[in-house]
Design an enzyme around this catalytic site. Sequence first.
Site, PDB file in Angstrom:
ATOM      1  N   ASP A  98       0.786  -1.193   0.114  1.00 42.59           N
ATOM      2  CA  ASP A  98      -0.006  -0.048   0.146  1.00 42.59           C
ATOM      3  C   ASP A  98       0.820   1.345   0.088  1.00 42.59           C
ATOM      4  OD1 ASP A  98       0.964  -0.030   2.567  1.00 42.59           O
ATOM      5  OD2 ASP A  98      -0.834  -0.660   3.791  1.00 42.59           O
ATOM      6  N   GLU A 120      -0.273  -9.099  -0.729  1.00 44.37           N
ATOM      7  CA  GLU A 120      -0.721  -8.547   0.337  1.00 44.37           C
ATOM      8  C   GLU A 120      -1.925  -7.513  -0.048  1.00 44.37           C
ATOM      9  OE1 GLU A 120       2.142  -7.400   3.880  1.00 44.37           O
ATOM     10  OE2 GLU A 120       0.651  -5.380   3.605  1.00 44.37           O
ATOM     11  N   GLU A 134      -2.057   5.252   2.761  1.00 45.04           N
ATOM     12  CA  GLU A 134      -2.107   3.846   2.675  1.00 45.04           C
ATOM     13  C   GLU A 134      -3.427   3.014   2.209  1.00 45.04           C
ATOM     14  OE1 GLU A 134      -0.369   5.088   5.108  1.00 45.04           O
ATOM     15  OE2 GLU A 134       1.772   4.689   4.496  1.00 45.04           O
ATOM     16  N   HIS A 210       6.452   5.075  13.214  1.00 45.55           N
ATOM     17  CA  HIS A 210       7.083   6.112  11.991  1.00 45.55           C
ATOM     18  C   HIS A 210       5.956   6.676  11.040  1.00 45.55           C
ATOM     19  CE1 HIS A 210       5.946   3.228   8.924  1.00 45.55           C
ATOM     20  NE2 HIS A 210       6.103   2.346   9.624  1.00 45.55           N
ATOM     21  N   ARG A 212       3.188   8.296   9.073  1.00 39.10           N
ATOM     22  CA  ARG A 212       2.600   9.583   8.657  1.00 39.10           C
ATOM     23  C   ARG A 212       1.466  10.254   9.284  1.00 39.10           C
ATOM     24  NH1 ARG A 212       4.674  12.106   3.619  1.00 39.10           N
ATOM     25  NH2 ARG A 212       6.267  10.465   2.849  1.00 39.10           N
ATOM     26  N   HIS A 243      13.707   5.208  12.463  1.00 38.70           N
ATOM     27  CA  HIS A 243      13.112   5.528  11.018  1.00 38.70           C
ATOM     28  C   HIS A 243      14.058   6.479  10.543  1.00 38.70           C
ATOM     29  CE1 HIS A 243      10.994   6.341   7.262  1.00 38.70           C
ATOM     30  NE2 HIS A 243      10.512   5.253   7.466  1.00 38.70           N
TER      31      HIS A 243
HETATM   32  C1  UD1 Z   1       6.855   4.869   3.585  1.00 39.58           C
HETATM   33  C2  UD1 Z   1       5.481   4.395   3.077  1.00 39.58           C
HETATM   34  C3  UD1 Z   1       4.752   3.811   4.508  1.00 39.58           C
HETATM   35  C4  UD1 Z   1       5.383   2.612   4.872  1.00 39.58           C
HETATM   36  C5  UD1 Z   1       6.808   3.204   5.176  1.00 39.58           C
HETATM   37  C6  UD1 Z   1       7.693   2.084   5.642  1.00 39.58           C
HETATM   38  C7  UD1 Z   1       4.376   5.996   1.632  1.00 39.58           C
HETATM   39  C8  UD1 Z   1       3.267   7.234   1.360  1.00 39.58           C
HETATM   40  N1  UD1 Z   1       4.680   5.358   2.878  1.00 39.58           N
HETATM   41  O1  UD1 Z   1       6.878   5.939   4.789  1.00 39.58           O
HETATM   42  O2  UD1 Z   1       3.321   3.220   3.980  1.00 39.58           O
HETATM   43  O3  UD1 Z   1       4.870   1.919   5.952  1.00 39.58           O
HETATM   44  O4  UD1 Z   1       7.627   3.742   4.023  1.00 39.58           O
HETATM   45  O5  UD1 Z   1       8.696   2.366   6.291  1.00 39.58           O
HETATM   46  O6  UD1 Z   1       4.585   5.188   0.552  1.00 39.58           O
HETATM   47  N2  UD1 Z   1      14.454   8.323   4.433  1.00 39.58           N
HETATM   48  C9  UD1 Z   1      15.805   8.440   4.299  1.00 39.58           C
HETATM   49  N3  UD1 Z   1      16.395   7.100   4.122  1.00 39.58           N
HETATM   50  C10 UD1 Z   1      15.678   5.909   3.674  1.00 39.58           C
HETATM   51  C11 UD1 Z   1      14.372   6.030   3.996  1.00 39.58           C
HETATM   52  C12 UD1 Z   1      13.690   7.213   4.355  1.00 39.58           C
HETATM   53  O7  UD1 Z   1      16.603   9.255   4.375  1.00 39.58           O
HETATM   54  O8  UD1 Z   1      16.372   4.912   3.422  1.00 39.58           O
HETATM   55  C13 UD1 Z   1      13.615   9.512   4.670  1.00 39.58           C
HETATM   56  C14 UD1 Z   1      13.866  10.687   3.591  1.00 39.58           C
HETATM   57  O9  UD1 Z   1      13.925  11.912   4.107  1.00 39.58           O
HETATM   58  C15 UD1 Z   1      12.409  10.519   3.141  1.00 39.58           C
HETATM   59  C16 UD1 Z   1      11.529  10.277   4.336  1.00 39.58           C
HETATM   60  O10 UD1 Z   1      12.691   9.487   5.352  1.00 39.58           O
HETATM   61  O11 UD1 Z   1      11.778  11.610   2.308  1.00 39.58           O
HETATM   62  C17 UD1 Z   1      10.323   9.611   4.376  1.00 39.58           C
HETATM   63  O12 UD1 Z   1      10.334   8.546   3.594  1.00 39.58           O
HETATM   64  P1  UD1 Z   1       8.833   8.200   2.765  1.00 39.58           P
HETATM   65  O13 UD1 Z   1       8.983   6.912   1.944  1.00 39.58           O
HETATM   66  O14 UD1 Z   1       8.263   9.367   1.961  1.00 39.58           O
HETATM   67  O15 UD1 Z   1       7.828   7.763   3.798  1.00 39.58           O
HETATM   68  P2  UD1 Z   1       7.608   6.692   5.028  1.00 39.58           P
HETATM   69  O16 UD1 Z   1       7.334   7.591   6.260  1.00 39.58           O
HETATM   70  O17 UD1 Z   1       9.081   6.150   5.120  1.00 39.58           O
HETATM   71  N1  UDP Z   2      12.589  -3.452  10.207  1.00 35.86           N
HETATM   72  C1  UDP Z   2      13.999  -3.702  10.020  1.00 35.86           C
HETATM   73  N2  UDP Z   2      14.570  -2.778  10.619  1.00 35.86           N
HETATM   74  C2  UDP Z   2      14.436  -1.687  11.420  1.00 35.86           C
HETATM   75  C3  UDP Z   2      12.899  -1.651  11.519  1.00 35.86           C
HETATM   76  C4  UDP Z   2      11.988  -2.408  10.752  1.00 35.86           C
HETATM   77  O1  UDP Z   2      14.375  -4.432   9.302  1.00 35.86           O
HETATM   78  O2  UDP Z   2      15.088  -0.875  11.965  1.00 35.86           O
HETATM   79  C5  UDP Z   2      11.728  -4.466   9.417  1.00 35.86           C
HETATM   80  C6  UDP Z   2      10.516  -5.133  10.181  1.00 35.86           C
HETATM   81  O3  UDP Z   2      11.100  -6.346  10.960  1.00 35.86           O
HETATM   82  C7  UDP Z   2       9.337  -5.439   9.195  1.00 35.86           C
HETATM   83  C8  UDP Z   2       9.562  -4.065   8.230  1.00 35.86           C
HETATM   84  O4  UDP Z   2      10.753  -3.710   8.551  1.00 35.86           O
HETATM   85  O5  UDP Z   2       9.902  -6.636   8.412  1.00 35.86           O
HETATM   86  C9  UDP Z   2       8.544  -3.147   8.618  1.00 35.86           C
HETATM   87  O6  UDP Z   2       8.962  -2.035   8.010  1.00 35.86           O
HETATM   88  P1  UDP Z   2       8.327  -0.637   8.552  1.00 35.86           P
HETATM   89  O7  UDP Z   2       7.870  -0.630   9.839  1.00 35.86           O
HETATM   90  O8  UDP Z   2       9.297   0.598   8.047  1.00 35.86           O
HETATM   91  O9  UDP Z   2       6.908  -0.421   7.721  1.00 35.86           O
HETATM   92  P2  UDP Z   2       5.497  -0.908   7.854  1.00 35.86           P
HETATM   93  O10 UDP Z   2       5.388  -2.221   7.766  1.00 35.86           O
HETATM   94  O11 UDP Z   2       4.712  -0.194   8.834  1.00 35.86           O
HETATM   95  O12 UDP Z   2       4.915  -0.468   6.230  1.00 35.86           O
END
Ligand code: UD1
Ligand code: UDP
Length: 371
Positions: A98, A120, A134, A210, A212, A243
Amino acid sequence: MKKLRVLSVFGTRPEAIKMIPLVRELARQEAFESLCAVTAQHRQMLDSVLDIFGLKPDYDLDIMESRQSLFTITAKALTGMEGVLAAAKPDLVLVHGDTSTTFVGALAAFYGKIPVGHVEAGLRTYDKYSPFPEEMNRCLVSRIAALHFCPTEANVENLRREGITQGVYQTGNTVIDALQTTVKEDYTFAESALRELDFEKKRVILVTCHRRENYGQPMEDILSALAEVAREFDDVELVYPVHLSPVVQEAAHRHLDGLPNVRLIPPVDVADMHNLMARCHLVLTDSGGLQEEAPSLGKPVLVLRRETERPEAVIAGTVKLAGVKKEDILAMTRELLTDEGAYAAMAHAANPYGDGTACRRIAAAIQEYFS
Ligand code: UD1
Ligand code: UDP
């Protein structure tokens, strides 16, 4: 016989964890040519998963920006996918879950008139704004997809209520397939802060937060409750891999820095995460993935959200919704830390998300569809 070209598209950490076992399974089977495109909506957190599983994507759009918005993720990924589809010419595109990458992957395939398989599928809260974005992403993907791989019976039922009955398969969740390859009795943590933990002396609480929709007041309340738990229970150690979102980093450090029994560490790789979960006492999280993994490892979970699209483990008794109010989170955590009976009632292994054969079931369903 001509092989089926299947292009798996993903971009964030959880999608990678749940899709790579499937990419691998398809590559193992004669009938498929398994290709993989990443948007890299996450960069470091995605690369960590690619490294652990040793996968090199065929296409990498490298779209991530710091503090990216839903608009930029969507626009950059959609533009990039046009070229990927033209080059890869897949018979089927697979997307997962999602995220914005999921929605864009499905939309791009639709524009290219390529069938989509949704891994999923069928999770719902029926609240358009929670989780945001999502809930809408997965509803829209359900309209586009030809194949729907649902983890549970309840997910199948959700789709049926929306009139989606064709191409629906109950497969279990691929995260359980992944979990079976990572958790080991004699595991040594890669992250040094985890090697220092003494799981016999301290009750380790694993925390992640983490989402939003929790940004702002809910996250303030959650973090403030965590600080209170740390102050109240000195035999407890909170471990929180934070995160990389700058919003989350700032809030977590502001509330929790300086507390002696709180460890704020960078995101850990998935093998560390699964083994940490297998050894901890309790999980406090707003993550979707952790709600699926922890029950199968017998760990109680308090969910830091108002609702969940994963009711199965709540029904099984290993997960409870704690909400996002400070007093509620505190009361429920205190209960599990002080009442052995309440803890024991939640600390039993439950496997509502499958038996670790989801990838094989999905591969078989794809073959059936194309035959
Ligand atoms: C995204 C997904 C969310 C999922 C989550 C898993 C969307 C809208 N949201 O949210 O559904 O649960 O990923 O973790 O698709 N960043 C880094 N390095 C990384 C990853 C993220 O620096 O490797 C920082 C960046 O500044 C980025 C911010 O995190 O802009 C947010 O990342 P983003 O993918 O937009 O949103 P998530 O909250 O991670
Ligand atoms: N996870 C990881 N390292 C971390 C935090 C989470 O490998 O520091 C793994 C966790 O075991 C799970 C997945 O990342 O498999 C979940 O990701 P996240 O919580 O970012 O996203 P969500 O499931 O909420 O979409």
